[in-house]
Design a protein around this motif. Structure first.
Motif, PDB file in Angstrom:
ATOM      1  N   ILE A 142       0.835  -1.203   0.000  1.00  0.00           N
ATOM      2  CA  ILE A 142       0.000   0.000   0.000  1.00  0.00           C
ATOM      3  C   ILE A 142       0.869   1.252   0.000  1.00  0.00           C
ATOM      4  CG2 ILE A 142      -1.630   1.334   1.380  1.00  0.00           C
ATOM      5  CD1 ILE A 142      -2.934  -1.231   2.230  1.00  0.00           C
ATOM      6  N   GLY A 143       1.947   1.216   0.762  1.00  0.00           N
ATOM      7  CA  GLY A 143       2.850   2.363   0.784  1.00  0.00           C
ATOM      8  C   GLY A 143       3.507   2.605  -0.561  1.00  0.00           C
ATOM      9  N   VAL A 144       3.904   1.544  -1.246  1.00  0.00           N
ATOM     10  CA  VAL A 144       4.508   1.682  -2.572  1.00  0.00           C
ATOM     11  C   VAL A 144       3.502   2.288  -3.543  1.00  0.00           C
ATOM     12  CG1 VAL A 144       5.441   0.410  -4.532  1.00  0.00           C
ATOM     13  CG2 VAL A 144       6.154  -0.188  -2.210  1.00  0.00           C
ATOM     14  N   ARG A 145       2.272   1.790  -3.495  1.00  0.00           N
ATOM     15  CA  ARG A 145       1.222   2.340  -4.370  1.00  0.00           C
ATOM     16  C   ARG A 145       0.953   3.808  -4.060  1.00  0.00           C
ATOM     17  NH1 ARG A 145      -4.527   0.848  -2.583  1.00  0.00           N
ATOM     18  NH2 ARG A 145      -3.830   2.431  -1.071  1.00  0.00           N
ATOM     19  N   ASP A 146       0.820   4.133  -2.769  1.00  0.00           N
ATOM     20  CA  ASP A 146       0.512   5.509  -2.388  1.00  0.00           C
ATOM     21  C   ASP A 146       1.637   6.458  -2.763  1.00  0.00           C
ATOM     22  OD1 ASP A 146      -1.757   4.416  -1.393  1.00  0.00           O
ATOM     23  OD2 ASP A 146      -1.329   4.814   0.734  1.00  0.00           O
ATOM     24  N   ARG A 147       2.865   6.001  -2.601  1.00  0.00           N
ATOM     25  CA  ARG A 147       4.001   6.855  -2.974  1.00  0.00           C
ATOM     26  C   ARG A 147       3.974   7.148  -4.474  1.00  0.00           C
ATOM     27  NH1 ARG A 147      10.072   6.421  -0.659  1.00  0.00           N
ATOM     28  NH2 ARG A 147       8.840   6.976   1.170  1.00  0.00           N
ATOM     29  N   THR A 153       0.849  12.516  -9.110  1.00  0.00           N
ATOM     30  CA  THR A 153      -0.099  13.629  -9.020  1.00  0.00           C
ATOM     31  C   THR A 153       0.638  14.948  -8.928  1.00  0.00           C
ATOM     32  OG1 THR A 153      -1.654  12.199  -7.853  1.00  0.00           O
ATOM     33  CG2 THR A 153      -2.062  14.555  -7.756  1.00  0.00           C
ATOM     34  N   TYR A 154       1.670  14.989  -8.094  1.00  0.00           N
ATOM     35  CA  TYR A 154       2.432  16.230  -7.922  1.00  0.00           C
ATOM     36  C   TYR A 154       3.293  16.540  -9.135  1.00  0.00           C
ATOM     37  CZ  TYR A 154       6.334  19.162  -6.399  1.00  0.00           C
ATOM     38  OH  TYR A 154       7.293  20.129  -6.328  1.00  0.00           O
ATOM     39  N   ALA A 155       4.046  15.562  -9.622  1.00  0.00           N
ATOM     40  CA  ALA A 155       4.999  15.826 -10.707  1.00  0.00           C
ATOM     41  C   ALA A 155       4.303  16.256 -11.988  1.00  0.00           C
ATOM     42  CB  ALA A 155       5.841  14.573 -10.970  1.00  0.00           C
ATOM     43  N   SER A 175      10.082   2.696 -20.591  1.00  0.00           N
ATOM     44  CA  SER A 175      10.994   3.497 -19.769  1.00  0.00           C
ATOM     45  C   SER A 175      10.243   4.396 -18.787  1.00  0.00           C
ATOM     46  CB  SER A 175      11.883   4.367 -20.670  1.00  0.00           C
ATOM     47  OG  SER A 175      11.114   5.378 -21.303  1.00  0.00           O
ATOM     48  N   LEU A 176       8.937   4.544 -19.002  1.00  0.00           N
ATOM     49  CA  LEU A 176       8.113   5.422 -18.158  1.00  0.00           C
ATOM     50  C   LEU A 176       8.573   6.867 -18.208  1.00  0.00           C
ATOM     51  CD1 LEU A 176       7.732   3.173 -14.970  1.00  0.00           C
ATOM     52  CD2 LEU A 176       6.218   3.303 -16.953  1.00  0.00           C
ATOM     53  N   ALA A 177       9.233   7.237 -19.317  1.00  0.00           N
ATOM     54  CA  ALA A 177       9.723   8.605 -19.440  1.00  0.00           C
ATOM     55  C   ALA A 177       8.599   9.592 -19.711  1.00  0.00           C
ATOM     56  CB  ALA A 177      10.763   8.682 -20.557  1.00  0.00           C
ATOM     57  N   LEU A 178       7.509   9.118 -20.318  1.00  0.00           N
ATOM     58  CA  LEU A 178       6.404   9.991 -20.686  1.00  0.00           C
ATOM     59  C   LEU A 178       5.090   9.393 -20.214  1.00  0.00           C
ATOM     60  CD1 LEU A 178       7.390  10.679 -24.414  1.00  0.00           C
ATOM     61  CD2 LEU A 178       7.827  12.178 -22.475  1.00  0.00           C
ATOM     62  N   VAL A 179       4.128  10.273 -19.988  1.00  0.00           N
ATOM     63  CA  VAL A 179       2.775   9.829 -19.664  1.00  0.00           C
ATOM     64  C   VAL A 179       1.797  10.629 -20.519  1.00  0.00           C
ATOM     65  CG1 VAL A 179       2.590  11.453 -17.725  1.00  0.00           C
ATOM     66  CG2 VAL A 179       1.055   9.485 -17.844  1.00  0.00           C
ATOM     67  N   ARG A 180       0.805   9.943 -21.056  1.00  0.00           N
ATOM     68  CA  ARG A 180      -0.212  10.580 -21.883  1.00  0.00           C
ATOM     69  C   ARG A 180      -1.459  10.780 -21.023  1.00  0.00           C
ATOM     70  NH1 ARG A 180      -0.694   6.896 -25.194  1.00  0.00           N
ATOM     71  NH2 ARG A 180       0.749   7.598 -26.810  1.00  0.00           N
ATOM     72  N   ILE A 181      -1.941  12.006 -20.981  1.00  0.00           N
ATOM     73  CA  ILE A 181      -3.052  12.364 -20.092  1.00  0.00           C
ATOM     74  C   ILE A 181      -4.201  12.928 -20.913  1.00  0.00           C
ATOM     75  CG2 ILE A 181      -3.768  13.804 -18.138  1.00  0.00           C
ATOM     76  CD1 ILE A 181      -0.644  13.926 -17.526  1.00  0.00           C
ATOM     77  N   MET A 182      -5.396  12.402 -20.680  1.00  0.00           N
ATOM     78  CA  MET A 182      -6.602  12.975 -21.271  1.00  0.00           C
ATOM     79  C   MET A 182      -7.238  13.874 -20.225  1.00  0.00           C
ATOM     80  SD  MET A 182      -8.574  13.408 -23.826  1.00  0.00           S
ATOM     81  CE  MET A 182      -8.060  12.110 -24.959  1.00  0.00           C
ATOM     82  N   GLY A 183      -7.154  15.173 -20.455  1.00  0.00           N
ATOM     83  CA  GLY A 183      -7.566  16.133 -19.437  1.00  0.00           C
ATOM     84  C   GLY A 183      -8.979  16.637 -19.602  1.00  0.00           C
ATOM     85  N   THR A 197       9.956  10.161  -9.947  1.00  0.00           N
ATOM     86  CA  THR A 197       8.605   9.705 -10.263  1.00  0.00           C
ATOM     87  C   THR A 197       8.646   8.380 -11.003  1.00  0.00           C
ATOM     88  OG1 THR A 197       7.942  12.034 -10.455  1.00  0.00           O
ATOM     89  CG2 THR A 197       6.423  10.374 -11.329  1.00  0.00           C
ATOM     90  N   LYS A 198       9.567   8.251 -11.939  1.00  0.00           N
ATOM     91  CA  LYS A 198       9.697   6.992 -12.671  1.00  0.00           C
ATOM     92  C   LYS A 198      10.073   5.854 -11.733  1.00  0.00           C
ATOM     93  CE  LYS A 198      12.561   8.711 -15.744  1.00  0.00           C
ATOM     94  NZ  LYS A 198      13.491   8.775 -16.916  1.00  0.00           N
ATOM     95  N   ALA A 199      10.945   6.132 -10.770  1.00  0.00           N
ATOM     96  CA  ALA A 199      11.339   5.089  -9.815  1.00  0.00           C
ATOM     97  C   ALA A 199      10.156   4.649  -8.962  1.00  0.00           C
ATOM     98  CB  ALA A 199      12.475   5.608  -8.934  1.00  0.00           C
ATOM     99  N   ALA A 200       9.335   5.615  -8.531  1.00  0.00           N
ATOM    100  CA  ALA A 200       8.163   5.280  -7.720  1.00  0.00           C
ATOM    101  C   ALA A 200       7.152   4.468  -8.530  1.00  0.00           C
ATOM    102  CB  ALA A 200       7.520   6.566  -7.194  1.00  0.00           C
ATOM    103  N   LEU A 201       6.968   4.830  -9.795  1.00  0.00           N
ATOM    104  CA  LEU A 201       6.046   4.086 -10.657  1.00  0.00           C
ATOM    105  C   LEU A 201       6.559   2.681 -10.939  1.00  0.00           C
ATOM    106  CD1 LEU A 201       4.942   6.774 -13.261  1.00  0.00           C
ATOM    107  CD2 LEU A 201       3.470   5.544 -11.678  1.00  0.00           C
ATOM    108  N   ARG A 202       7.850   2.581 -11.198  1.00  0.00           N
ATOM    109  CA  ARG A 202       8.434   1.270 -11.503  1.00  0.00           C
ATOM    110  C   ARG A 202       8.297   0.324 -10.306  1.00  0.00           C
ATOM    111  NH1 ARG A 202      12.743   3.204 -13.319  1.00  0.00           N
ATOM    112  NH2 ARG A 202      12.101   3.309 -15.507  1.00  0.00           N
TER     113      ARG A 202
END
Length: 334
Positions: A142-147, A153-155, A175-183, A197-202
């Motif tokens: 849960i902590g890994v997911r929340d982090r 959200t912040y980045a 590589s998780l270098a980019l994220v596509r967002i539908m706003g 952020t990439k490390a937390a996602l990975r």
């Protein structure tokens, strides 16, 4: 008389998603507004909701409904105006679908919005934000997911709906270098991500349980994380972070405050409000100007760029005209 239910059903199920391309979140918000409005009208008119007519939703009833959600439900003036915008949208749709209701539609659309105070936004300083990001326990799933949720959200300066709508396929490469967002307003943007952020996602993707849904973030039951669930987890970590950064206690930290914090820190780093608007996906610069009003550095820059004006002492001459004198007295009283 024009029965309300068929028109309202077509508005929510056909017009909004098919003709206007509204997002599921927008449709859900509109449906919530009309759920409250229909219940209020049925209770007030002593009728079944399915028996209500378009003519029953008069301007006076709409005003009474708006007053009720403020007084009884404790909604803010901004929420009141959002509800009114949904009602106006429906009656604009009715102008073409039910011409016999044209006059009433124009009258309902003429209901005025309530003026609100343009208050400064809440945001976290960089030390406060770093403490919050470090609050989740990385030794638990849960902590890994929340982090990962907090970091992303912040980045990326995400709205809650944008965060919770993210799917695994919204990352173009591994590589998780980019994220596509539908706003909001179905405006798409692509953002690069920080190394942290990439490390937390990975770390989260490495332990994310298999699920039938491709949503990025899941709850304990393997279902997509809900808005209330994310707000609850944020509250837990805000309380933990406040033990190390007591200044957080005085701030009302909501999920949207993380987006505000991203905007303020981006503005401080770039000094360019246009880049903030691009990062956040704002359709109008007017939405971004609120961060300029909240940034004390911008005001200090103005003070530093201009010397105080040199003023010379003068003599005051009272107005000789009686009317001007009366107006001067009234102005001083006000």
């Amino acid at each position: 008389m024009t029965v309300l239910a068929p028109h309202l059903t077509r508005f929510l199920r056909e017009h909004l998603p098919r003709e206007r391309g509204s997002s599921p979140n927008t449709i859900s918000g509109y449906a919530d507004t009309f759920m409250l409005l229909v219940r209020f009208a049925a209770e007030r008119l002593k009728r079944r909701p399915s028996d209500l007519t378009v003519e029953d939703i008069s301007p006076n009833l709409v005003l009474a409904f708006l007053d009720d959600i403020e007084e009884r439900r404790g909604n803010s003036a901004r929420t009141r105006n959002t509800r009114l915008a949904a009602i106006r949208s429906f009656f604009r749709y009715l102008e073409f679908q039910a011409p016999e209701c044209l006059e009433q539609s124009l009258r309902v659309r003429g209901v005025a919005t309530k003026r609100t105070d343009a208050k400064l936004i809440d945001y976290l300083t960089k030390p406060e934000m770093h403490t919050l990001l470090a609050a989740p326990d990385p030794r638990t799933a849960i902590g890994v997911r929340d982090r990962a949720m907090l970091h992303l959200t912040y980045a990326a300066g995400l709205r809650v709906a944008e965060l919770l709508a993210l799917r695994l396929e919204d990352f173009p490469d591994r590589s998780l270098a980019l994220v596509r967002i539908m706003g909001k307003g179905r405006r798409e943007r692509v953002l690069p991500l920080w190394r942290e952020t990439k490390a937390a996602l990975r770390a989260w993707l490495a332990i994310r349980p298999a699920a039938q849904t491709s949503h990025l973030f899941l709850n304990r039951d393997g279902e997509p994380m809900s808005r209330d669930g994310f707000a609850h987890r944020l509250g837990v970590h805000v309380a933990e972070a406040a033990l190390k950064e007591p200044s957080i206690i005085s701030k009302h930290v909501t999920p949207h405050v993380l987006r505000h914090s991203c905007a303020m820190h981006t503005l401080a780093a770039t000094g360019d409000v246009r880049k903030v608007a691009l990062w956040l996906g704002h359709a109008s610069m007017q939405s971004t100007e609120t961060y300029l009003r909240a940034d004390p550095e911008e005001k200090l820059a103005v003070l530093g760029a201009h010397a105080p004006p040199g003023l010379r002492a003068g003599k005051f001459k009272p107005p000789s005209d009686a009317l001007l004198a009366m107006l001067g007295e009234a102005r001083s009283i006000a």
